[in-house]
Design an enzyme around this catalytic site. Structure first.
Site, PDB file in Angstrom:
ATOM      1  N   TRP A 194      -4.367  -2.071   1.059  1.00  0.00           N
ATOM      2  CA  TRP A 194      -5.606  -1.714   0.358  1.00  0.00           C
ATOM      3  C   TRP A 194      -6.858  -2.012   1.169  1.00  0.00           C
ATOM      4  O   TRP A 194      -7.941  -1.571   0.838  1.00  0.00           O
ATOM      5  CB  TRP A 194      -5.697  -2.515  -0.950  1.00  0.00           C
ATOM      6  N   ASN A 195      -6.737  -2.805   2.234  1.00  0.00           N
ATOM      7  CA  ASN A 195      -7.946  -3.400   2.805  1.00  0.00           C
ATOM      8  C   ASN A 195      -8.818  -2.404   3.562  1.00  0.00           C
ATOM      9  O   ASN A 195     -10.031  -2.522   3.578  1.00  0.00           O
ATOM     10  CB  ASN A 195      -7.589  -4.607   3.675  1.00  0.00           C
ATOM     11  N   LYS A 239       2.325   6.262  -1.005  1.00  0.00           N
ATOM     12  CA  LYS A 239       2.116   5.269  -2.069  1.00  0.00           C
ATOM     13  C   LYS A 239       0.907   4.411  -1.704  1.00  0.00           C
ATOM     14  O   LYS A 239       0.989   3.537  -0.853  1.00  0.00           O
ATOM     15  CB  LYS A 239       3.327   4.358  -2.269  1.00  0.00           C
ATOM     16  N   SER A 262      -1.813   1.460  -2.083  1.00  0.00           N
ATOM     17  CA  SER A 262      -1.689   0.108  -2.624  1.00  0.00           C
ATOM     18  C   SER A 262      -2.133   0.118  -4.079  1.00  0.00           C
ATOM     19  O   SER A 262      -3.027   0.876  -4.476  1.00  0.00           O
ATOM     20  CB  SER A 262      -2.582  -0.848  -1.835  1.00  0.00           C
ATOM     21  N   GLY A 294       1.365  -3.486   5.557  1.00  0.00           N
ATOM     22  CA  GLY A 294       1.256  -4.552   4.576  1.00  0.00           C
ATOM     23  C   GLY A 294       1.647  -5.867   5.213  1.00  0.00           C
ATOM     24  O   GLY A 294       1.554  -6.035   6.434  1.00  0.00           O
ATOM     25  N   GLU A 354       3.259  -1.884  10.258  1.00  0.00           N
ATOM     26  CA  GLU A 354       1.982  -2.479  10.683  1.00  0.00           C
ATOM     27  C   GLU A 354       1.740  -3.651   9.758  1.00  0.00           C
ATOM     28  O   GLU A 354       1.431  -3.470   8.588  1.00  0.00           O
ATOM     29  CB  GLU A 354       0.866  -1.462  10.551  1.00  0.00           C
ATOM     30  N   LEU A 355       1.900  -4.847  10.294  1.00  0.00           N
ATOM     31  CA  LEU A 355       1.940  -6.028   9.424  1.00  0.00           C
ATOM     32  C   LEU A 355       0.739  -6.940   9.658  1.00  0.00           C
ATOM     33  O   LEU A 355      -0.248  -6.531  10.259  1.00  0.00           O
ATOM     34  CB  LEU A 355       3.269  -6.757   9.645  1.00  0.00           C
ATOM     35  N   CYS A 370      -6.480  -7.048   8.972  1.00  0.00           N
ATOM     36  CA  CYS A 370      -5.305  -7.560   9.693  1.00  0.00           C
ATOM     37  C   CYS A 370      -5.728  -8.138  11.035  1.00  0.00           C
ATOM     38  O   CYS A 370      -5.118  -9.075  11.538  1.00  0.00           O
ATOM     39  CB  CYS A 370      -4.280  -6.453   9.877  1.00  0.00           C
TER      40      CYS A 370
HETATM   41  P1  NAD Z   1       1.648  -6.146   0.635  1.00  0.00           P
HETATM   42  O1  NAD Z   1       2.759  -6.394   1.577  1.00  0.00           O
HETATM   43  O2  NAD Z   1       1.510  -6.981  -0.560  1.00  0.00           O
HETATM   44  O3  NAD Z   1       1.730  -4.647   0.097  1.00  0.00           O
HETATM   45  C1  NAD Z   1       1.709  -3.533   0.966  1.00  0.00           C
HETATM   46  C2  NAD Z   1       2.260  -2.338   0.242  1.00  0.00           C
HETATM   47  O4  NAD Z   1       3.662  -2.537   0.030  1.00  0.00           O
HETATM   48  C3  NAD Z   1       1.644  -2.094  -1.136  1.00  0.00           C
HETATM   49  O5  NAD Z   1       1.480  -0.720  -1.307  1.00  0.00           O
HETATM   50  C4  NAD Z   1       2.709  -2.656  -2.073  1.00  0.00           C
HETATM   51  O6  NAD Z   1       2.683  -2.066  -3.351  1.00  0.00           O
HETATM   52  C5  NAD Z   1       3.977  -2.285  -1.330  1.00  0.00           C
HETATM   53  N1  NAD Z   1       5.159  -3.088  -1.647  1.00  0.00           N
HETATM   54  C6  NAD Z   1       5.222  -4.339  -2.164  1.00  0.00           C
HETATM   55  N2  NAD Z   1       6.518  -4.724  -2.276  1.00  0.00           N
HETATM   56  C7  NAD Z   1       7.273  -3.698  -1.807  1.00  0.00           C
HETATM   57  C8  NAD Z   1       8.674  -3.505  -1.627  1.00  0.00           C
HETATM   58  N3  NAD Z   1       9.557  -4.428  -1.964  1.00  0.00           N
HETATM   59  N4  NAD Z   1       9.091  -2.339  -1.078  1.00  0.00           N
HETATM   60  C9  NAD Z   1       8.220  -1.391  -0.705  1.00  0.00           C
HETATM   61  N5  NAD Z   1       6.877  -1.512  -0.859  1.00  0.00           N
HETATM   62  C10 NAD Z   1       6.418  -2.658  -1.398  1.00  0.00           C
HETATM   63  O7  NAD Z   1       0.322  -6.196   1.507  1.00  0.00           O
HETATM   64  P2  NAD Z   1      -1.181  -5.930   1.046  1.00  0.00           P
HETATM   65  O8  NAD Z   1      -1.690  -7.104   0.295  1.00  0.00           O
HETATM   66  O9  NAD Z   1      -1.322  -4.596   0.422  1.00  0.00           O
HETATM   67  O10 NAD Z   1      -1.925  -5.835   2.451  1.00  0.00           O
HETATM   68  C11 NAD Z   1      -2.332  -6.949   3.155  1.00  0.00           C
HETATM   69  C12 NAD Z   1      -1.462  -7.140   4.370  1.00  0.00           C
HETATM   70  O11 NAD Z   1      -1.435  -5.954   5.150  1.00  0.00           O
HETATM   71  C13 NAD Z   1      -1.999  -8.219   5.286  1.00  0.00           C
HETATM   72  O12 NAD Z   1      -0.919  -8.992   5.744  1.00  0.00           O
HETATM   73  C14 NAD Z   1      -2.625  -7.414   6.414  1.00  0.00           C
HETATM   74  O13 NAD Z   1      -2.733  -8.109   7.615  1.00  0.00           O
HETATM   75  C15 NAD Z   1      -1.698  -6.254   6.506  1.00  0.00           C
HETATM   76  N6  NAD Z   1      -2.320  -5.121   7.176  1.00  0.00           N
HETATM   77  C16 NAD Z   1      -1.903  -4.809   8.426  1.00  0.00           C
HETATM   78  C17 NAD Z   1      -2.498  -3.759   9.111  1.00  0.00           C
HETATM   79  C18 NAD Z   1      -2.080  -3.425  10.509  1.00  0.00           C
HETATM   80  O14 NAD Z   1      -2.534  -2.426  11.011  1.00  0.00           O
HETATM   81  N7  NAD Z   1      -1.247  -4.209  11.166  1.00  0.00           N
HETATM   82  C19 NAD Z   1      -3.521  -3.025   8.500  1.00  0.00           C
HETATM   83  C20 NAD Z   1      -3.916  -3.363   7.216  1.00  0.00           C
HETATM   84  C21 NAD Z   1      -3.309  -4.418   6.552  1.00  0.00           C
END
Ligand code: NAD
Length: 655
Positions: free
Chosen positions: A331-332, A355, A357, A406, A428-429, A462
């Site tokens: 979502w960020n 999907k 966020s 995420g 991308e974590l 991130c």
């Molecule tokens: P999150 O992992 O909570 O959720 C990410 C997405 O995954 C959401 O759409 C969520 O609904 C979905 N999800 C949750 N559980 C799932 C499952 N079991 N199976 C499939 N999908 C599932 O993360 P967040 O809070 O949305 O985002 C923040 C994180 O994302 C931070 O760690 C941030 O660093 C990272 N991020 C990384 C990048 C990058 O480019 N590396 C960019 C943006 C954000």
């Protein structure tokens, strides 16, 4: 440990709490297994303590006061430490013990880890108790019984409790319900958002806590149908000339530009990003779309490696779309994250299930609406609405590839699920970028630049600067200036053009920030500005700086994802390199120095995907974005990011 006499009721409450840690069917038997152990302890005993919210709250408080994490961390190897600390030092009461067990279980990210942690949980009892309970459990074979019984989760659980002769089943789950919410304050930054039980997603404004709208969640059956429609529509979309797909994407770009202000406002309202920053993101994503449209076509062109001729086999490469791509978004930066994948995927002829966020759903729905209005067929790009379960069901559906952005914890789950069907994943974590301020810069200029990297978007990036290391020679000057900048930030209504720092998008993140600050302070850190929530409705946290920090603190080791940062001294470049590398994440690192060669030497030594000299928290569509280690797998953006959505076919041409 003394005083462990769980009642039937306590055991059930504990079971409910533990059930919160269960995220896949595989986890469930393991968690119930632990519950059954607790129940075994209680057979033939009358209830002695009834758990209610205040009991649990007191237990949490007591655990905090006992500085458990400091003691555990101070002692090296974890399991041994826990056992030692709990058995011999802490003398936990029953509720404290139960709460602690739950906290540990909630950390588990895989069935294997849950099993390990369950075992650790056993180890908190007196060893005799554990031995006896395990023996009794083995005799009853609960886990095996569960594995044999198909059907609904709760029913299986209740049946087993009754069969186990532990306690009447009926009121158990309901009675425990309020307790479950009480453990939320310890949610981790990388923990997936809890499942919504309802079939709708209630979207709230994080600046006020007020509801905005409810949106229907895509149910599993619908997801299957949507994926089937995407699969049917993809061949036609993929067979169109590049120019036809590109013109639909160009039209989308024009619509997005025309409706930029409204789009920015949607994002600001649902996730709290200051409006000027939402506008910046929309504006910047237009350039990314342009770059992709201009470059994807040439990457699709077939390549002749050697011409076929008499006696020589001709060699050629062609490029085909992967097929049906699932994109699961964070979502960020909802525009960047979504369009970095969706645009190249569509341009290269794939169909996409997107999907958004759960914290940026309205933004996602608007993006797809703009695409449909621009001529991208309705089945070629579709939305899946919901939180974790909707994402999990999409990953398990008949898709050919998953692009996920995420947290590390969720990313691992996604990769495990994708591995079952051996489909491609791109991850991308999270990140935990460090910044090093060397001794040859102007302290004020560096402080401004680093503050921007740490606090832009409320630190919810991130690649935000999450740890600051400052050379001894400039430390005091930098810190004074940095604290000045941070404490002068304009915090407030995100729809106001003057606001620099809005609310956090996720309520649970406030607890993470509290916990990281408490952990750091228990290990000797000092808060020099901020340090607490802002007392108003919504998710507000004051911009915070801590000093006397070190690498054993959660604040420095884990992703913070909020407006809180630690500043640590370093003695020289070698010290800085060692500390910058003190993280499991490998997204990026920044060096502030007037000497480019010095910066390149330091950055070249680090195991990160992005190297920043006198800048930070930046991405470019022209450069590959590829986090290392816990920061991800695969590449987005640049030519490599387009090729992510193509499969190569090798031609061997003889004759
Ligand atoms: P999150 O992992 O909570 O959720 C990410 C997405 O995954 C959401 O759409 C969520 O609904 C979905 N999800 C949750 N559980 C799932 C499952 N079991 N199976 C499939 N999908 C599932 O993360 P967040 O809070 O949305 O985002 C923040 C994180 O994302 C931070 O760690 C941030 O660093 C990272 N991020 C990384 C990048 C990058 O480019 N590396 C960019 C943006 C954000």
């Amino acid at each position: 440990m003394t005083d462990l006499t769980l009642s039937g009721e306590e055991a059930r409450v504990l079971g409910c709490l533990m059930e919160k840690a269960v995220t896949t069917p595989d986890h469930y038997p393991l968690s119930v297994n632990a519950l059954m152990n607790a129940c075994n302890q209680t057979t033939n005993r009358e209830p002695v303590v009834a758990y209610d919210e205040s009991t649990i709250e007191r237990a949490l408080e007591a655990l905090r006061d006992k500085n458990l994490s400091r003691r555990v961390r101070a002692t090296g190897q974890r399991v041994v430490k826990h056992r030692h600390v709990i058995d011999e030092t802490l003398q936990l009461t029953v509720p404290e013990f139960a709460v602690l067990g739950v906290l540990l279980l909630r950390d588990a990210q895989t069935p294997g880890e849950l099993k390990q942690r369950t075992e650790r949980w056993h180890s908190f009892r007196s060893l005799d108790d554990v031995e006896q309970a395990l023996e009794r459990l083995a005799g009853r074979g609960y886990a095996e019984q569960l594995a044999r019984r198909p059907g609904q989760k709760e029913a299986r659980w209740r049946t087993l409790i009754v069969e186990g002769g532990v306690a009447p089943a009926e009121p158990a789950v309901a009675a425990a319900a309020p307790v479950v919410t009480v453990v939320e304050p310890v949610a981790r930054v990388d923990e997936p958002v809890p499942e919504p039980a309802a079939r709708s997603l209630d979207i709230r404004n994080p600046a006020s806590g007020e509801p905005i709208r409810s949106v229907a969640v895509t149910e599993d059956g619908e997801t299957t149908q949507k994926v089937a429609r995407a699969r049917r529509s993809q061949p036609d979309w993929g067979a169109r000339p590049y120019e036809a797909r590109a013109s639909a994407v160009r039209a989308f770009r024009e619509l997005l530009a025309a409706e930029a202000e409204e789009c920015a406002r949607i994002t600001t309202e649902e996730m709290g990003k200051p409006i000027t920053q939402s506008r910046n993101e929309v504006r910047a994503v237009l350039d990314r779309v342009d770059w992709n449209v201009a470059h994807a076509g040439e990457l699709l062109a077939p390549r002749t490696v050697t011409e076929s001729s008499a006696g020589a086999v001709g060699e050629r490469i062609t490029y085909e779309p992967v097929g049906v791509v699932a994109h699961i978004s964070a979502w960020n930066y909802p525009y960047f994250v979504a369009l970095n994948s969706i645009v190249p995927a569509l341009l290269t002829g794939n169909a996409v299930l997107y999907k958004p966020s759960e914290h940026a759903t309205l933004t996602g729905l608007r993006l797809v609406d703009l695409m449909h209005r621009s001529g991208v067929p309705v089945d070629v790009i579709q939305t899946i609405v919901g939180a974790g379960p909707a994402g999990a069901s999409l990953v398990a559906a008949d898709v050919d590839m998953v692009c996920f952005t995420g947290s590390y914890a969720t990313g691992r789950r996604v990769a495990q699920s994708a591995a079952e069907r051996l489909i491609w994943v791109q991850l991308e974590l999270g990140g935990n970028d460090g910044a090093y301020v060397a001794d040859d810069v102007d302290a004020d200029t560096a402080a401004l630049a680093v503050a921007e990297g740490a606090f832009y978007n409320g630190g919810q990036s991130c690649s935000a600067v999450e740890r600051i290391y400052v050379h001894d020679a400039i430390f005091e000057a930098f810190l004074a200036s940095f604290v000045d900048v941070v404490s002068g930030m304009r915090v407030g209504d995100p729809t106001d053009d003057k606001t620099e720092l809005g609310p956090l998008a996720r309520t649970a993140q406030l607890d993470v920030l509290d916990a990281q600050i408490a952990d750091a302070c228990s290990l000797g850190a000092r808060v020099v500005c901020g340090g607490e929530r802002i007392d108003r409705p919504g998710n507000w946290f004051a911009p915070t700086v801590l000093v006397d920090v070190h690498g054993a603190m959660q604040l420095m080791r884990e992703e913070t994802f909020g407006p809180v940062i630690g500043v640590q001294r370093v003695h020289d470049d070698a010290d800085a390199i060692a500390k910058l590398d003190e993280s499991d994440y490998g997204l990026g690192a920044a060096v502030f120095t007037s000497d480019r060669a010095r910066a390149e030497r330091i950055l070249g030594a680090l195991d990160v995907g992005n190297a920043y000299w006198n800048t930070s928290d930046r991405s470019s569509v022209r450069l590959p974005w590829a986090g290392r280690r816990h920061s991800g797998l695969g590449v987005s953006m640049s030519d490599s990011g387009v090729r992510t959505f193509l499969r190569e076919k090798s031609w061997h041409l003889s004759g």
